[in-house]
Design a protein around this motif. Structure first.
Motif, PDB file in Angstrom:
ATOM      1  N   GLU A 233       0.849  -1.192   0.000  1.00  0.00           N
ATOM      2  CA  GLU A 233       0.000   0.000   0.000  1.00  0.00           C
ATOM      3  C   GLU A 233       0.880   1.236   0.000  1.00  0.00           C
TER       4      GLU A 233
ATOM      5  N   TRP B 246       0.661   5.226   1.525  1.00  0.00           N
ATOM      6  CA  TRP B 246      -0.048   6.252   2.274  1.00  0.00           C
ATOM      7  C   TRP B 246       0.634   7.578   1.994  1.00  0.00           C
ATOM      8  N   CYS B 247      -0.152   8.536   1.521  1.00  0.00           N
ATOM      9  CA  CYS B 247       0.401   9.837   1.149  1.00  0.00           C
ATOM     10  C   CYS B 247      -0.227  10.908   2.043  1.00  0.00           C
TER      11      CYS B 247
ATOM     12  N   HIS C  77      -3.751   0.669  -4.149  1.00  0.00           N
ATOM     13  CA  HIS C  77      -3.997   0.705  -2.708  1.00  0.00           C
ATOM     14  C   HIS C  77      -3.464   1.986  -2.074  1.00  0.00           C
ATOM     15  N   LEU C  78      -3.927   3.076  -2.619  1.00  0.00           N
ATOM     16  CA  LEU C  78      -3.482   4.395  -2.160  1.00  0.00           C
ATOM     17  C   LEU C  78      -4.460   4.968  -1.134  1.00  0.00           C
ATOM     18  N   THR C  79      -3.912   5.502  -0.050  1.00  0.00           N
ATOM     19  CA  THR C  79      -4.687   6.342   0.868  1.00  0.00           C
ATOM     20  C   THR C  79      -3.995   7.697   0.865  1.00  0.00           C
ATOM     21  N   CYS C  80      -4.755   8.754   0.610  1.00  0.00           N
ATOM     22  CA  CYS C  80      -4.114  10.065   0.493  1.00  0.00           C
ATOM     23  C   CYS C  80      -4.996  11.134   1.124  1.00  0.00           C
ATOM     24  N   VAL C  81      -4.393  11.991   1.930  1.00  0.00           N
ATOM     25  CA  VAL C  81      -5.126  13.126   2.495  1.00  0.00           C
ATOM     26  C   VAL C  81      -4.591  14.414   1.863  1.00  0.00           C
TER      27      VAL C  81
ATOM     28  N   LEU D  77     -10.305  13.879  -2.528  1.00  0.00           N
ATOM     29  CA  LEU D  77      -9.503  13.491  -1.351  1.00  0.00           C
ATOM     30  C   LEU D  77      -9.987  14.203  -0.081  1.00  0.00           C
TER      31      LEU D  77
ATOM     32  N   LYS E  31      -7.344  10.505   8.563  1.00  0.00           N
ATOM     33  CA  LYS E  31      -7.872   9.223   8.137  1.00  0.00           C
ATOM     34  C   LYS E  31      -7.222   8.144   8.999  1.00  0.00           C
TER      35      LYS E  31
ATOM     36  N   ARG F 135      -6.032   4.253   9.464  1.00  0.00           N
ATOM     37  CA  ARG F 135      -5.743   3.001   8.780  1.00  0.00           C
ATOM     38  C   ARG F 135      -5.061   2.091   9.795  1.00  0.00           C
TER      39      ARG F 135
ATOM     40  N   THR G  63      -3.233   6.927  12.611  1.00  0.00           N
ATOM     41  CA  THR G  63      -4.006   8.072  12.138  1.00  0.00           C
ATOM     42  C   THR G  63      -3.116   8.848  11.167  1.00  0.00           C
TER      43      THR G  63
END
Ligand code: ZN
Length: 243
Positions: free
Chosen positions: A28, A30-31, A54-58, A101, A106, A108, A112
């Motif tokens: 994954e 995470w950005c 599988h990107l999570t980005c804020v 976004l 967030k 995961r 946090t």
């Protein structure tokens, strides 16, 4: 799972490419925000980030400004000039992606994710043990990953005596994390700790280990594109010096 943690790419495609190559295969990514601003490659960076599986980005503060949710006057002159230029060149697709976004934190697994801090995800800098201490009350997970300061760092809360210490993460050594901690992977595209190499981290979500990494990239190439785009000279100069 092996997770790539990146932040503050700031439209520096060459640095991002070096980080992705150096990181190798990950499960994954995470950005932690600030995809754009300062640098010459907002579209290339966003297209690359959008392709990551599988990107999570804020969102970061520069990103929030680009989607029109913050006045550009909130930024200093040189940062603002880059944002005005970015607004003009960013494609509609990339703008739509940016708008999709989240501006908040967030969660995961054990972590946090925030751009600035869990207390103020867009603007606050976690730069010292005092600001870290105040922020431990604002998240419930064992760990919090932040960006924004562009400085690779690790703040450890000793839950027994309620004290926070700043630890130095040794480069390319997996450090076992003990709850609770606030960690910053540093900046991919504009490091500010006098080490001009791109910064990032690898987090293992099963073992809860953190590995801080640095990787060299072709800075001159990016400086040339900054000048060709007519962006502030300061943003070219600082890349080579890491501030
Ligand atoms: Zn930033």
């Amino acid at each position: 799972m092996r997770i790539l943690v990146i932040s503050d790419i700031h439209a520096n495609y060459t640095a991002l490419e070096a980080v992705l190559n150096d990181a190798g295969t990950v499960d994954e990514t995470w950005c932690l925000g600030d995809l754009v601003g300062y640098g010459p490659d907002p579209n290339a960076v966003m297209e690359q980030v959008r392709e990551l599986a599988h990107l999570t980005c804020v969102l970061g503060n520069h990103d929030v400004a680009i989607i029109g949710k913050m006045p550009l006057e909130a930024f200093n002159g040189d940062a603002r000039r880059s944002l005005v230029w970015t607004e003009k060149v960013l494609t509609a697709d990339n703008m739509d992606f940016m708008r999709s976004l989240p501006q908040n934190t967030k969660v995961r697994g054990h972590v946090t994710l925030a751009h600035g801090s869990p207390r103020d995800p867009v603007w606050e800098y976690v730069l010292n043990t005092l600001s870290a201490r105040l922020n431990f009350e604002h998240f419930d997970t064992p760990f919090c990953f932040v960006g924004h300061s562009h400085i690779q760092s690790m703040f450890q809360l000793n839950v027994k005596n309620d004290r926070v210490t700043m630890e130095v993460a040794r480069e390319r050594e997996a450090t076992e994390l003990t709850p609770r901690a606030i960690l910053n992977p540093g900046s991919v595209g504009q490091p500010r700790d006098r080490d001009p190499r791109a910064a990032y981290a690898i987090y293992d979500s099963q073992a809860d280990t953190w590995e801080a990494r640095r990787v060299a990239y072709d800075i001159a190439e990016v400086q040339q594109r900054i000048r060709e785009a007519g962006l502030p000279e300061k943003h070219a100069v600082r890349l080579a010096e890491g501030w």
